[in-house]
Design a protein around this motif. Sequence first.
Motif, PDB file in Angstrom:
ATOM      1  N   ILE A 135      35.834   6.556 -36.421  1.00  0.00           N
ATOM      2  CA  ILE A 135      35.380   6.279 -35.058  1.00  0.00           C
ATOM      3  C   ILE A 135      35.886   4.913 -34.628  1.00  0.00           C
ATOM      4  N   SER A 164      37.639  10.085 -33.532  1.00  0.00           N
ATOM      5  CA  SER A 164      37.110  10.014 -32.176  1.00  0.00           C
ATOM      6  C   SER A 164      36.879   8.541 -31.812  1.00  0.00           C
ATOM      7  N   HIS A 165      36.202   8.316 -30.674  1.00  0.00           N
ATOM      8  CA  HIS A 165      35.925   6.958 -30.191  1.00  0.00           C
ATOM      9  C   HIS A 165      34.487   6.853 -29.713  1.00  0.00           C
ATOM     10  N   LEU A 166      34.011   5.612 -29.558  1.00  0.00           N
ATOM     11  CA  LEU A 166      32.691   5.378 -28.976  1.00  0.00           C
ATOM     12  C   LEU A 166      32.623   5.910 -27.553  1.00  0.00           C
ATOM     13  N   LYS A 191      34.832   8.024 -24.352  1.00  0.00           N
ATOM     14  CA  LYS A 191      35.831   9.089 -24.272  1.00  0.00           C
ATOM     15  C   LYS A 191      36.845   8.886 -23.147  1.00  0.00           C
ATOM     16  N   CYS A 200      27.941   6.707 -22.962  1.00  0.00           N
ATOM     17  CA  CYS A 200      28.681   7.690 -23.756  1.00  0.00           C
ATOM     18  C   CYS A 200      28.057   7.940 -25.124  1.00  0.00           C
ATOM     19  N   ARG A 201      27.013   7.211 -25.493  1.00  0.00           N
ATOM     20  CA  ARG A 201      26.467   7.285 -26.851  1.00  0.00           C
ATOM     21  C   ARG A 201      25.923   8.679 -27.174  1.00  0.00           C
ATOM     22  N   LEU A 203      28.659  10.857 -28.457  1.00  0.00           N
ATOM     23  CA  LEU A 203      29.067  10.543 -29.820  1.00  0.00           C
ATOM     24  C   LEU A 203      28.066  11.084 -30.827  1.00  0.00           C
ATOM     25  N   ASP A 204      26.764  10.874 -30.563  1.00  0.00           N
ATOM     26  CA  ASP A 204      25.741  11.366 -31.482  1.00  0.00           C
ATOM     27  C   ASP A 204      25.804  12.887 -31.604  1.00  0.00           C
ATOM     28  N   GLN A 236      28.441  14.696 -31.082  1.00  0.00           N
ATOM     29  CA  GLN A 236      29.697  15.012 -31.756  1.00  0.00           C
ATOM     30  C   GLN A 236      29.555  14.885 -33.272  1.00  0.00           C
TER      31      GLN A 236
END
Length: 301
Positions: free
Chosen positions: A154, A193-195, A197, A214-215, A218-219, A221
């Motif tokens: 990440i 992936s990234h923090l 998108k 965006c968190r 991520l969670d 994902q």
Amino acid sequence: MSAFEPLSLLQRTWLLELGLERSFLARLPQAQEPSARPTLPEQGAPVMDSVPARAAQAVSSLSASDSPSVEQSSAMTARDQALALLRKPGRQTVSAAEPVQNTRPAVLIQPEQAVDMSSLQEQVQACQECGLYTGRALTVFGAGVTPEPDWMVIGEAPGASDDRSGQPFDGKAGQLLQAMLTSVIPQASVYMSHLVKCRPLGNRPPTLEEMAACRAFLDAQIRLVQPRRLLAVGNLAAAALSGRSDDLEVLRGQTLSYTDALGRELPLLVTYHPASLLLRPQHKANAWRDLVLLGRLQAQG
């Protein structure tokens, strides 16, 4: 002999459009139109063929004798009808009172309810929770082995190459990262992936507000990918996943933990972002020590 040639109804329509008063046009001789009732176009004939007749019919209402105020309103209505027919032949328009039917249903943004990667990615593409969506070319969702890869890497945010391709770690930094991982865990399966998108313009770091927006993606994902371990590259990713505000130099070199949405506790390692290593090669020795730790953790199964 008249001083003017008779005007057709179509000519009168365009003169009205130019702003000539109706009282002036009334003094001009008008071309005689056939009194026969207009016939409908044959089946299969172009709709455009019937437009002049429909325009003429609308304009002919201008000759009605009413009071001045009613007469002006009637003339404007007829003129507008005629011009609409002449300007858009053969096309149907939708009235402002009639809502346009949206054939694509709105996407409900609820990452925690996503049941698969496809539905989660659709939510990411539709998201407008922060301003990053206005400057992106493509959303950068993630790529790699799923489900249950050995590692989920990440980073902080997509770069310029990622933004163009829609793939994470797609530029020179990504090539360096791939070489680093291959050198120590060549057989491991990896998802990246990234923090956030969407790419922040100017290659700036994402703000706290942008990362917070965006968190949830991520969670969700991480929940769906179900990695065995996490590798955070860069200070922002390390702080976000570890939940600690310590500097990267304090966090690296040890095994941390991350608890996912399912309550699973995953091993977490942190290291430098590969883009930082390209700019600061003096950190490569420390980065190698982090990779050695990563390899040991991989060997433990």
